[in-house]
Design a protein around this motif. Structure first.
Motif, PDB file in Angstrom:
ATOM      1  N   VAL A 160       1.709  -2.165   8.483  1.00 15.95           N
ATOM      2  CA  VAL A 160       1.409  -3.552   8.849  1.00 15.95           C
ATOM      3  C   VAL A 160       2.317  -3.955  10.010  1.00 15.95           C
ATOM      4  CG1 VAL A 160       0.611  -4.170   6.538  1.00 15.95           C
ATOM      5  CG2 VAL A 160       3.033  -4.387   7.104  1.00 15.95           C
ATOM      6  N   ARG A 161       1.932  -4.979  10.719  1.00 10.44           N
ATOM      7  CA  ARG A 161       2.640  -5.328  11.954  1.00 10.44           C
ATOM      8  C   ARG A 161       3.930  -6.097  11.716  1.00 10.44           C
ATOM      9  NH1 ARG A 161      -2.436  -7.517  15.637  1.00 10.44           N
ATOM     10  NH2 ARG A 161      -3.640  -5.554  15.641  1.00 10.44           N
ATOM     11  N   ASP A 162       4.005  -6.812  10.617  1.00 12.84           N
ATOM     12  CA  ASP A 162       5.105  -7.763  10.436  1.00 12.84           C
ATOM     13  C   ASP A 162       5.890  -7.451   9.164  1.00 12.84           C
ATOM     14  OD1 ASP A 162       4.414  -9.961  12.580  1.00 12.84           O
ATOM     15  OD2 ASP A 162       2.529  -9.454  11.576  1.00 12.84           O
ATOM     16  N   LEU A 181     -13.784  -8.790   2.010  1.00 16.55           N
ATOM     17  CA  LEU A 181     -13.602  -8.483   3.427  1.00 16.55           C
ATOM     18  C   LEU A 181     -14.798  -8.897   4.274  1.00 16.55           C
ATOM     19  CD1 LEU A 181     -11.943  -4.951   3.159  1.00 16.55           C
ATOM     20  CD2 LEU A 181     -10.830  -7.141   3.632  1.00 16.55           C
ATOM     21  N   ALA A 182     -15.958  -9.027   3.640  1.00 13.20           N
ATOM     22  CA  ALA A 182     -17.155  -9.439   4.376  1.00 13.20           C
ATOM     23  C   ALA A 182     -17.199 -10.940   4.627  1.00 13.20           C
ATOM     24  CB  ALA A 182     -18.413  -9.008   3.619  1.00 13.20           C
ATOM     25  N   GLY A 183     -16.341 -11.688   3.953  1.00  4.20           N
ATOM     26  CA  GLY A 183     -16.342 -13.145   4.116  1.00  4.20           C
ATOM     27  C   GLY A 183     -15.804 -13.570   5.478  1.00  4.20           C
ATOM     28  N   ARG A 237      -0.072 -12.688   7.547  1.00  6.54           N
ATOM     29  CA  ARG A 237      -0.046 -12.323   6.131  1.00  6.54           C
ATOM     30  C   ARG A 237      -1.443 -11.963   5.642  1.00  6.54           C
ATOM     31  NH1 ARG A 237       1.279 -17.086   2.446  1.00  6.54           N
ATOM     32  NH2 ARG A 237      -0.995 -17.289   2.499  1.00  6.54           N
ATOM     33  N   VAL A 238      -2.444 -12.762   6.021  1.00  4.07           N
ATOM     34  CA  VAL A 238      -3.821 -12.486   5.608  1.00  4.07           C
ATOM     35  C   VAL A 238      -4.324 -11.182   6.225  1.00  4.07           C
ATOM     36  CG1 VAL A 238      -6.213 -13.285   5.746  1.00  4.07           C
ATOM     37  CG2 VAL A 238      -4.371 -14.899   5.172  1.00  4.07           C
ATOM     38  N   GLN A 239      -3.974 -10.949   7.493  1.00 10.42           N
ATOM     39  CA  GLN A 239      -4.375  -9.703   8.139  1.00 10.42           C
ATOM     40  C   GLN A 239      -3.785  -8.502   7.405  1.00 10.42           C
ATOM     41  OE1 GLN A 239      -2.983 -10.473  12.163  1.00 10.42           O
ATOM     42  NE2 GLN A 239      -5.088 -10.781  12.886  1.00 10.42           N
ATOM     43  N   ALA A 240      -2.509  -8.599   7.054  1.00 10.68           N
ATOM     44  CA  ALA A 240      -1.868  -7.497   6.339  1.00 10.68           C
ATOM     45  C   ALA A 240      -2.495  -7.304   4.961  1.00 10.68           C
ATOM     46  CB  ALA A 240      -0.369  -7.767   6.211  1.00 10.68           C
ATOM     47  N   THR A 241      -2.804  -8.430   4.287  1.00  9.35           N
ATOM     48  CA  THR A 241      -3.434  -8.341   2.967  1.00  9.35           C
ATOM     49  C   THR A 241      -4.787  -7.655   3.059  1.00  9.35           C
ATOM     50  OG1 THR A 241      -2.321 -10.387   2.287  1.00  9.35           O
ATOM     51  CG2 THR A 241      -4.186  -9.656   0.957  1.00  9.35           C
ATOM     52  N   ASP A 242      -5.559  -7.981   4.087  1.00  8.94           N
ATOM     53  CA  ASP A 242      -6.868  -7.345   4.260  1.00  8.94           C
ATOM     54  C   ASP A 242      -6.726  -5.844   4.511  1.00  8.94           C
ATOM     55  OD1 ASP A 242      -8.046  -9.771   3.909  1.00  8.94           O
ATOM     56  OD2 ASP A 242      -8.606 -10.083   6.020  1.00  8.94           O
ATOM     57  N   GLU A 243      -5.726  -5.485   5.327  1.00  8.26           N
ATOM     58  CA  GLU A 243      -5.511  -4.054   5.607  1.00  8.26           C
ATOM     59  C   GLU A 243      -5.136  -3.310   4.331  1.00  8.26           C
ATOM     60  OE1 GLU A 243      -5.508  -0.544   7.358  1.00  8.26           O
ATOM     61  OE2 GLU A 243      -6.188  -2.429   8.276  1.00  8.26           O
ATOM     62  N   ILE A 244      -4.306  -3.911   3.516  1.00 14.65           N
ATOM     63  CA  ILE A 244      -3.921  -3.289   2.251  1.00 14.65           C
ATOM     64  C   ILE A 244      -5.121  -3.211   1.316  1.00 14.65           C
ATOM     65  CG2 ILE A 244      -2.491  -3.606   0.195  1.00 14.65           C
ATOM     66  CD1 ILE A 244      -0.389  -4.878   2.103  1.00 14.65           C
ATOM     67  N   ARG A 266      -8.230  -2.853   2.143  1.00 14.45           N
ATOM     68  CA  ARG A 266      -9.075  -1.728   2.594  1.00 14.45           C
ATOM     69  C   ARG A 266      -8.505  -0.397   2.087  1.00 14.45           C
ATOM     70  NH1 ARG A 266      -8.868  -4.802   7.391  1.00 14.45           N
ATOM     71  NH2 ARG A 266     -10.877  -5.807   7.876  1.00 14.45           N
ATOM     72  N   LEU A 267      -7.207  -0.263   2.161  1.00 11.62           N
ATOM     73  CA  LEU A 267      -6.577   0.959   1.693  1.00 11.62           C
ATOM     74  C   LEU A 267      -6.771   1.134   0.183  1.00 11.62           C
ATOM     75  CD1 LEU A 267      -3.190   2.366   2.812  1.00 11.62           C
ATOM     76  CD2 LEU A 267      -3.627   2.105   0.373  1.00 11.62           C
ATOM     77  N   VAL A 268      -6.640   0.042  -0.575  1.00 10.75           N
ATOM     78  CA  VAL A 268      -6.861   0.112  -2.025  1.00 10.75           C
ATOM     79  C   VAL A 268      -8.306   0.519  -2.325  1.00 10.75           C
ATOM     80  CG1 VAL A 268      -6.986  -1.258  -4.148  1.00 10.75           C
ATOM     81  CG2 VAL A 268      -5.023  -1.499  -2.607  1.00 10.75           C
ATOM     82  N   ALA A 269      -9.252  -0.018  -1.573  1.00  8.16           N
ATOM     83  CA  ALA A 269     -10.657   0.354  -1.775  1.00  8.16           C
ATOM     84  C   ALA A 269     -10.875   1.840  -1.510  1.00  8.16           C
ATOM     85  CB  ALA A 269     -11.558  -0.482  -0.862  1.00  8.16           C
ATOM     86  N   GLU A 270     -10.237   2.373  -0.456  1.00  6.34           N
ATOM     87  CA  GLU A 270     -10.341   3.804  -0.174  1.00  6.34           C
ATOM     88  C   GLU A 270      -9.783   4.626  -1.338  1.00  6.34           C
ATOM     89  OE1 GLU A 270      -8.274   4.544   3.419  1.00  6.34           O
ATOM     90  OE2 GLU A 270      -9.674   3.415   4.698  1.00  6.34           O
ATOM     91  N   GLU A 271      -8.684   4.169  -1.889  1.00 11.20           N
ATOM     92  CA  GLU A 271      -8.065   4.899  -2.989  1.00 11.20           C
ATOM     93  C   GLU A 271      -8.941   4.836  -4.239  1.00 11.20           C
ATOM     94  OE1 GLU A 271      -4.932   7.409  -4.078  1.00 11.20           O
ATOM     95  OE2 GLU A 271      -5.689   6.630  -2.178  1.00 11.20           O
ATOM     96  N   LEU A 272      -9.533   3.691  -4.514  1.00  9.29           N
ATOM     97  CA  LEU A 272     -10.420   3.577  -5.670  1.00  9.29           C
ATOM     98  C   LEU A 272     -11.649   4.465  -5.499  1.00  9.29           C
ATOM     99  CD1 LEU A 272     -10.306  -0.267  -6.455  1.00  9.29           C
ATOM    100  CD2 LEU A 272      -9.000   1.596  -7.498  1.00  9.29           C
ATOM    101  N   ASP A 273     -12.115   4.611  -4.264  1.00  6.31           N
ATOM    102  CA  ASP A 273     -13.245   5.506  -4.009  1.00  6.31           C
ATOM    103  C   ASP A 273     -12.855   6.947  -4.329  1.00  6.31           C
ATOM    104  OD1 ASP A 273     -15.906   6.053  -3.114  1.00  6.31           O
ATOM    105  OD2 ASP A 273     -15.058   6.825  -1.249  1.00  6.31           O
ATOM    106  N   GLU A 274     -11.616   7.314  -4.006  1.00  8.99           N
ATOM    107  CA  GLU A 274     -11.159   8.659  -4.355  1.00  8.99           C
ATOM    108  C   GLU A 274     -11.067   8.834  -5.861  1.00  8.99           C
ATOM    109  OE1 GLU A 274      -7.713  10.242  -2.544  1.00  8.99           O
ATOM    110  OE2 GLU A 274      -8.335   9.752  -0.498  1.00  8.99           O
TER     111      GLU A 274
END
Length: 346
Positions: free
Chosen positions: A164-166, A200-202, A210-217, A219-227
């Protein structure tokens, strides 16, 4: 129709060939095994076995070796699982005992099994498609790095690194953690993925850092759940194939490729039919549809909080089936008990 003595001769041929790597002749059988008949009688039995395509002569005037069909008859009707020694049982417990997450337990399981058998060891992860997320944790590491931990009720613990950036203070971090938890905690894996996708589609205008970082996290959680939904194998002992290359008539490349790709082995293990003890064997040409006609695989089922999966070994058709089956069964039973104890302690 092979006689009862003929079947016992087949057992002797399989055992001696596995032990010596040399074709087995009638004289050797008379000398090593107490059949109480002449070499000429044994030769007649061997001729009947050859007619039934259970043994074959690799060279003219040589002894005989088992065929894939012969190994199948041996495994189905003649093999007796050899009890593990006290030292072998101790080795299993020493490898598997002690704390650790599921990934660590799977890694230790294959190391124990390859040590016991000298073959390529395989353990299939239990299916997490029906798992429920129980906890999400965010740990700020500095330098824009965030450790994201996801835990399910089946004991699986995932750790991924997000960038994340911050940097965020404790209050922001708690808010971000709560936002992710609201989406996935107490949700089955599939539901959690869908809730993240909908979130994320909203539409959000000019989201804060903070919201940008939360969205990035998220996405990562969704990738992990897919695995979590994907079938997965862990293997050890691939070098054993090279050490046993002489046991393969052709190239070991298809086996190495199957180990690397995993998809073939997952399909094969999924189609193997277990007996009442949870043991399954697929031998030689039975594996031809999977491109593994020169290999055998033996497995034992284990139970992981109600989900069945398999642990086993892969190697040449000339393998010690009774010992390998016994080792797979013992490791599977220990693994089941270990996972049950872990579940009851949570």
């Amino acid at each position: 129709m092979v006689s009862e003595r003929g079947l016992q001769v087949l057992r002797a041929i399989v055992q001696d060939y596995v032990d010596t790597r040399e074709p087995v002749g009638s004289k050797a059988i008379v000398e090593r095994h107490a059949f109480g008949v002449s070499a000429a009688t044994i030769r007649n039995d061997m001729a009947q076995l050859e007619d039934e395509e259970l043994i074959t002569a690799p060279h003219t005037s040589s002894g005989r070796v088992p065929t894939d069909k012969g190994y199948r008859v041996f495994v189905d009707h003649l093999a007796e699982l050899r009890p593990l020694s006290a030292a072998q049982r101790t080795a299993i417990s020493s490898f598997l005992e002690g704390p650790g997450d599921l990934d660590d337990v799977m890694a230790r399981t294959v190391r124990a099994l390859t040590r016991l058998t000298g073959q390529v060891a395989i353990v299939q992860y239990p299916s997490f498609a029906r798992a429920t997320v129980t906890h999400v944790e965010l740990v700020q590491l500095g330098g824009g790095r965030m450790l994201v931990v996801v835990v399910t009720d089946t004991g699986r613990v995932s750790q991924r690194l997000a960038f994340v950036r911050d940097e965020f203070d404790d209050a922001d971090l708690a808010t971000m953690r709560a936002s992710i938890a609201t989406l996935v905690v107490a949700q089955p894996v599939q539901n959690g993925m869908q809730r993240i996708a909908d979130h994320l589609a909203g539409d959000r205008l000019a989201p804060s850092p903070r919201v940008q970082a939360t969205d990035e996290i998220a996405r990562l959680v969704a990738e992990e759940l897919d695995e979590f939904r994907q079938d997965k194998l862990v293997m050890a002992g691939s070098a054993n194939l090279a050490r046993r290359e002489a046991d393969f008539r052709g190239s070991i490349y298809p086996l190495l490729e199957a180990i690397e790709e995993q998809v073939t082995l997952l399909r094969l293990m999924g189609e193997m039919v277990a007996d009442e003890q949870g043991l399954a064997t697929s031998i030689g040409r039975e594996n031809e549809p999977f491109g593994l006609a020169e290999a055998s695989i033996v497995t034992s089922d284990y139970d992981a909080t109600g989900s069945r999966a398999r642990v086993g070994v892969l190697g040449p058709t000339r393998m010690d089936y009774p010992t390998n089956l016994a080792a797979a069964r013992a490791v599977a039973r220990y693994l089941t008990r270990l996972l049950e104890e872990d579940e009851s302690s949570r």
